[in-house]
Enzyme design. Structure first.
Site, mmCIF file in Angstrom:
data_model
loop_
_atom_site.group_PDB
_atom_site.id
_atom_site.type_symbol
_atom_site.label_atom_id
_atom_site.label_comp_id
_atom_site.label_asym_id
_atom_site.label_seq_id
_atom_site.Cartn_x
_atom_site.Cartn_y
_atom_site.Cartn_z
ATOM 1 C CG ASP A 164 42.366 27.410 17.732
ATOM 2 O OD1 ASP A 164 42.350 26.168 17.618
ATOM 3 O OD2 ASP A 164 41.347 28.127 17.579
ATOM 4 C CD GLU A 182 44.214 22.191 13.552
ATOM 5 O OE1 GLU A 182 43.934 23.243 12.962
ATOM 6 O OE2 GLU A 182 44.179 22.071 14.778
ATOM 7 C CG ASP A 205 36.294 23.192 18.317
ATOM 8 O OD1 ASP A 205 36.959 23.654 19.266
ATOM 9 O OD2 ASP A 205 36.306 23.680 17.180
HETATM 10 O O1 MIG Z 1 37.229 27.932 14.090
HETATM 11 O O2 MIG Z 1 39.114 30.758 18.303
HETATM 12 O O3 MIG Z 1 39.180 24.841 19.017
HETATM 13 O O4 MIG Z 1 38.691 26.485 21.224
HETATM 14 O O5 MIG Z 1 37.344 28.904 20.738
HETATM 15 C C1 MIG Z 1 37.138 28.002 15.484
HETATM 16 C C2 MIG Z 1 37.824 30.262 18.217
HETATM 17 C C3 MIG Z 1 38.421 28.531 16.049
HETATM 18 C C4 MIG Z 1 38.670 26.662 17.546
HETATM 19 C C5 MIG Z 1 39.141 26.252 18.905
HETATM 20 C C6 MIG Z 1 38.242 26.855 19.940
HETATM 21 C C7 MIG Z 1 38.234 28.357 19.803
HETATM 22 C C8 MIG Z 1 37.797 28.752 18.385
HETATM 23 N N1 MIG Z 1 38.657 28.115 17.403
#
Ligand code: MIG
Length: 783
Positions: A390, A393, A469
């Site tokens: 995650d 980016e 999200d």
């Molecule tokens: O800033 O890890 O898209 O699925 O639960 C949020 C916490 C960070 C974004 C992800 C989401 C995840 C969340 N993450």
């Protein structure tokens, strides 16, 4: 006419793979890479590219072609296309061999340079449709919109947010039913103006970086996908368990019992489930590759207990490393100079969950190796051969209300070149590669499952994805379909959206509709935000629980079909979840349909997407269809209005299909018993049934072809010989011929009359049993 773009021609050379034209102010290289792939590179300096492609894999296929020159053009001719190049402005037209125009640039002003980049202008016709571009908002057909490729964390995105988390500058155009692919291998900020600012042209371009185009000749969209994934890599073949139902939530765990309790609930309530997923709160203050030992004192015990219940544990990993001397990831990365740096030589420090954060430079092989090797720490704790990655980016500066990304403009790459403009868009791809390859070293004989939020063209080699999200709204439920369909048309067959929506509270009607749709997402995971209402299926009352159980169970009975499709995707790039246009390209009514989709070639799903719906409209293209729920036959093309209640998932089976199903199981490791083939009259088809142990990277597998043919008097099923070294446990094959409303006149199995041995399947049709001995079997039914 803008003659200054390239200036006058100096010389032109015919090379072994194409043509090079030198102009006064630049040069052009046209290479024929394969029967369908033309590469066009233009530069105003000496080099066509400064950097190797991140998206490409080695590819070269033999192709015969010849070239002709006349006063103001060149023509390249090959078996599948003809390319005409206009000399003065470097305009081009791609024709197929029937003289259809696939792509045509503007003659006067095809190419324009911008300060550091370029724009290219192509003609758009009344009937031009656009597909692909990866994870984008909007409908299936992208016409009329403008999109930007710039990997961006988009927390709680609006319904038309752009850009989003990933960049796939690959477009499919289709004019008069004939498709053509256009891949821009440029990692900088790029854009696609698809009839947003003009009715006659579409434009694409990039802020900087190389003009490196691949034109991929159709006519079929499926031809283009095969060629595109030959060029950028075939999708990873995920382990079978990754097709199972997953449950996840961002939440503060109180103890490992929270997780055990979830597993127990799924089992007691008979909702099939394969995987429970831990989000960032399992870590010790967001230090990656650590555990909060107060809550998870013994992760290995936890994973062992889960595994006794047939459930795998999967965990999230972010790219950012907490800046903290004494923390091994930070110390090791600093000692080896693995983190991104500023132009003044200092290490770049951002702000993410752990506070001050530094970022591994995944473009470097030694950094990828280091990061990937840390997965042994997770495997030692019994975490499955998988990773959810995650924030890659990369997302930065979460404390500024999540909306203000910190600029990373000061960052330079290992050689001192500006990083952000060239390399930001491949950060996620590099991380996915590091993780995929790391897992392959930790588990050398198994196929890993990697799920990434960010990526660039080609990340299908390493990872699956989900759409970030999204909100728990009816609009986002609906939007998930075109988003996933276009991901599938961009080389990413394994994708899903958070079932139940990530953000906001959810009402039970939307929740059940999302489960009914999500049961057909290639990647099927219930996931939600820390501040959203809970999403455990048993919290919505008995009716919803029963309906969730039904649709999840249906997915599990269809597992053999889904698994064969996942394998096929890994061989061809053809997605599991397909827009109707992929299957019925010549039917113009399918070209914009994005509230229905196909699973493989056989199942058409028309999920209910409206609140309080008592019916929905379904378009069925030209062929015979059977309502999966009641076997009613409908002849397409047809628009029907189907009655719906809360339990309805409208599903239609294409006539002549064979769908391999199995016994309902609670997790995908359980044996599904006899090979049960649902066969429908009214058409013909060829199914490739792929089987193996579900997980091995290099183990034996088995493949068989099942061919169905039928006409008004006869239906035949030819079950091809099983090839390969994998052997199923002893089992029978049950061919179930649905929809027969009378007893057949005669049934022959391998030439022997077995009319009297037919099984009658309680009004559902007839069945024929045979042993699955791996040999070829012919079943002929005289109707
Ligand atoms: O800033 O890890 O898209 O699925 O639960 C949020 C916490 C960070 C974004 C992800 C989401 C995840 C969340 N993450």
């Amino acid at each position: 006419m803008n003659v200054h773009v390239l200036g006058s021609i100096d010389s032109a050379t015919i090379m072994t793979d194409g043509l090079e034209i030198r102009y006064q102010y630049g040069k052009v290289r046209v290479s024929i890479l394969g029967p369908r792939i033309i590469r066009v590179q233009v530069t105003r300096t000496e080099n066509y590219r400064d950097q190797e492609s991140f998206a490409r894999v080695p590819y070269n296929e033999d192709v015969q072609w010849d070239a002709f020159e006349d006063a103001d053009s060149w023509t390249i001719n090959s078996e599948l296309f003809r390319l005409e190049i206009g000399k003065p402005t470097f305009s081009f037209v791609v024709y197929d061999q029937e003289e259809n125009v696939l792509l045509e640039s503007d003659k006067e002003l095809a190419l324009e340079w911008t300060p550091d980049g370029f724009r290219y202008r192509l003609k758009m016709h009344e009937d031009t449709h656009f597909y692909g571009l990866g994870e984008k908002t909007g409908g299936l057909d992208k016409r009329g919109r403008m999109y930007v490729m710039w990997n961006t964390d988009s927390p709680y995105p609006s319904i038309d947010a752009d850009p989003l988390y990933q960049s796939i500058p690959f477009l499919i155009t289709m004019t008069n039913n004939i498709a053509c692919g256009l891949f821009i291998d440029n990692t900088c900020l790029s854009f696609f103006d698809l009839g947003h600012s003009s009715n006659e042209y579409f434009l694409f371009g990039a802020d900087a970086g190389p003009l490196d185009l691949y034109l991929i000749v159709g006519p079929e969209i499926s031809d283009i996908l095969q060629a595109y994934t030959a060029l950028t890599g075939r999708p990873l073949f995920i382990p079978r368990w990754a097709l199972g139902h997953q449950f996840s939530r961002w939440t503060e765990y109180r103890s490992e019992m929270d997780i055990i309790r979830l597993a127990t609930e799924f089992r007691n309530r008979m909702i099939p489930c394969d995987t429970l997923v831990l989000d960032i709160e399992y870590m010790d203050e967001y230090r990656i590759f650590t555990w909060n030992r107060r809550v998870f004192p013994d992760p290995h015990r936890l994973s062992r207990q889960l595994s006794e219940m047939g459930i795998r544990l999967m965990t999230i990993i972010d790219p950012g490393v907490k800046k903290e001397p004494g923390y091994f990831m930070y110390d090791e990365g600093m000692a080896h100079n693995f983190f991104l740096r500023n132009n003044d030589g200092s290490v770049y420090v951002g702000l993410v969950w752990p506070g001050e954060t530094v970022f591994p430079d995944f473009t470097r092989a030694e950094v990828r190796n280091w990061f990937g090797s840390k997965y042994s720490l997770l495997s030692d704790c019994g975490v499955s051969n998988s990773s959810w990655i995650d924030m890659n980016e990369p997302s930065n500066c979460i404390y500024e209300g999540l909306r203000n990304e910190y600029s990373m403009k000061s960052v330079v790459d290992h050689e001192g070149h500006p990083w952000e403009s060239q390399l930001r868009n491949v950060y996620g791809l590099g991380m996915a590669q590091a993780v995929f390859e790391g897992l392959k070293r930790v588990y050398p004989h198994q196929r890993p499952f990697v799920l990434t939020r960010s990526g660039f063209a080609g990340y299908q080699r390493y990872a699956a994805t989900w759409t970030g999200d999204i909100h728990a709204t009816w609009e986002h439920l609906r939007l998930s379909i075109p988003m996933l369909l276009n991901l599938g048309l961009s080389g990413i067959p394994i994708c899903g959206a958070d079932v139940g929506g990530f953000a906001d509270d959810i009402e039970s009607e939307l929740f059940i509709r999302w489960y009914q749709l999500g049961s057909f997402y290639p990647f099927f995971r219930n996931h939600s935000n820390i501040s959203s209402s809970l999403r455990e299926p048993w919290l919505f009352g008995d009716e919803v629980l029963q309906l969730v159980r039904e649709c999840v169970s249906l997915r599990y009975t269809l597992l053999r079909y889904l698994y064969s499709l996942a394998w096929l995707a890994s061989q061809t790039g053809i997605p599991i979840m397909r827009p109707l246009v992929l299957e019925f390209q010549n039917d113009s009514l399918t070209h914009t349909v994005d509230d229905e989709f196909m699973i493989g070639s056989s199942l058409l799903i028309a999920p209910v997407l409206d609140k309080n719906a008592s019916s929905r409209r379904v378009y069925l293209p030209a062929c015979t269809w059977f309502d999966f729920n009641n076997n009613r036959c409908i002849n397409g093309p047809a628009v029907i209005e189907v009655d719906t209640n809360l339990s309805t998932i409208p599903i239609y089976v294409r006539g002549g299909s064979c769908i391999p199903v199995g016994k309902l199981v609670q997790n995908t490791d359980e044996d599904q018993g006899d090979l049960h083939l649902l066969v429908y009259p009214g058409g013909e088809s060829t199914l490739l049934l792929y089987e193996d142990d579900g997980i091995s990277a290099d183990g034996p597998s088995a493949l068989r072809t099942i061919r169905v043919e039928s006409d008004n008097n006869m239906l035949s099923v030819i079950i091809g010989v099983r090839t390969g070294e994998w052997h199923p446990p002893i089992r029978q094959i049950l061919v179930e011929i649905r929809t027969l409303d009378h007893s057949p006149r005669q049934v022959l199995l391998d030439g022997i009359d077995c009319t009297r041995d037919l099984l009658s399947l309680q009004g559902r049709g007839i069945g024929v049993m045979m042993s699955d001995d791996g040999c070829e079997h012919h079943l002929v039914v005289h109707l």
